[in-house]
Design an enzyme around this catalytic site. Structure first.
Site: not given
Length: 255
Positions: A119, A74, A89, A10, A67, A123
């Site tokens: 999100c 969101c 976002c 990252d 799904c 899941c």
């Protein structure tokens, strides 16, 4: 000859999710995160770029099926299947965005002041994901304070000291104050009007605009009084325009 390598975690402009899928680490889900059947999406991606010739694994298979829980959950409608509109976002809005959060997205930011994991939390593949055994990933109680009123009183110096060597510094102090103002407004609690009134007098016009929005969202008598009081002394043009729109009697209250 020795191999040439470069390591990223990252820290560079690498399309790591796409390469992770090609490397067989998982599949890119409908929430655009890489998902692994054992780990879910709660893991970091790291990569070594090298000129070594390596035998690749088979690409990951998609197990999202029908799904749509991430899309349905969101709060700012940033997701379509396998597509994220980063401009909507909450993580982008509360961390990376340096200016004003668009007004139509502020309500969707809810209580979030730094990032958003909705999100991932909804899941199904994350229901049984294991906890990390790395001590550095454990919760730090010294920076875990998330009560909005104490945060709204934090000075820039306190922010720098408390959040040094943490990711929260990415938002900058003014960004955290902006986000806290929005979260206070979304709380709907009229008792926080004095705190927002204090932010309404902050030297930073951006913070004043978000505090004004939050007071208008609360809509109590005291909140509206504070807005009108600030309107009479405001000198920043953009902030004055915001205040005038918010305090006019026939304004649209669905902000």
């Amino acid at each position: 000859p020795e191999a040439q390598t470069r390591i990223y975690v990252d820290t560079g402009p690498v399309d790591e999710k796409a390469w992770a899928v090609k490397a067989g680490l998982g599949w890119q889900g409908k929430n655009t995160n890489v998902l692994n059947r054992r780990l879910g999406s709660w893991f970091f991606l790291g990569e070594i770029i090298t000129d070594l010739e390596l035998e690749p694994d088979a690409p990951g298979r998609d197990y999202c099926g029908s799904c749509t829980r991430c899309i349905d959950a969101c709060p700012t409608r940033a997701l379509e299947p396998y597509l994220l509109d980063g401009r909507r976002c909450v993580s982008y809005l509360t961390i990376e965005l340096r200016g004003d959060i668009p007004e139509e997205l502020r309500e969707g930011c809810g209580p979030w002041i730094f990032g958003c994991d909705i999100c991932q939390e909804v899941c199904p593949w994350n229901r049984k994901s294991p906890f990390s055994s790395e001590p550095e990933f454990e919760r730090r109680l010294d920076v875990a304070e998330t009560r909005l009123v104490p945060l709204s009183r934090m000075t820039p110096e306190e922010f720098s000291q408390r959040y040094r060597q943490t990711a929260i510094k990415r938002s900058k102090w003014r960004g955290l104050m902006r986000n806290t103002a929005v979260a206070l407004g979304n709380s709907g609690n009229p008792e926080v009007a004095p705190e927002l009134g204090r932010l309404l007098d902050d030297p930073d016009p951006m913070i004043r605009r978000h505090a004004a929005w939050a007071l208008a969202r609360i809509g109590s008598e005291e909140a509206l009084r504070l807005l009108e009081q600030r309107r009479t002394v405001e000198t920043d043009v953009a902030t004055l325009q915001t205040l005038e729109r918010l305090v006019q009697p026939d304004r649209d209250r669905k902000i």
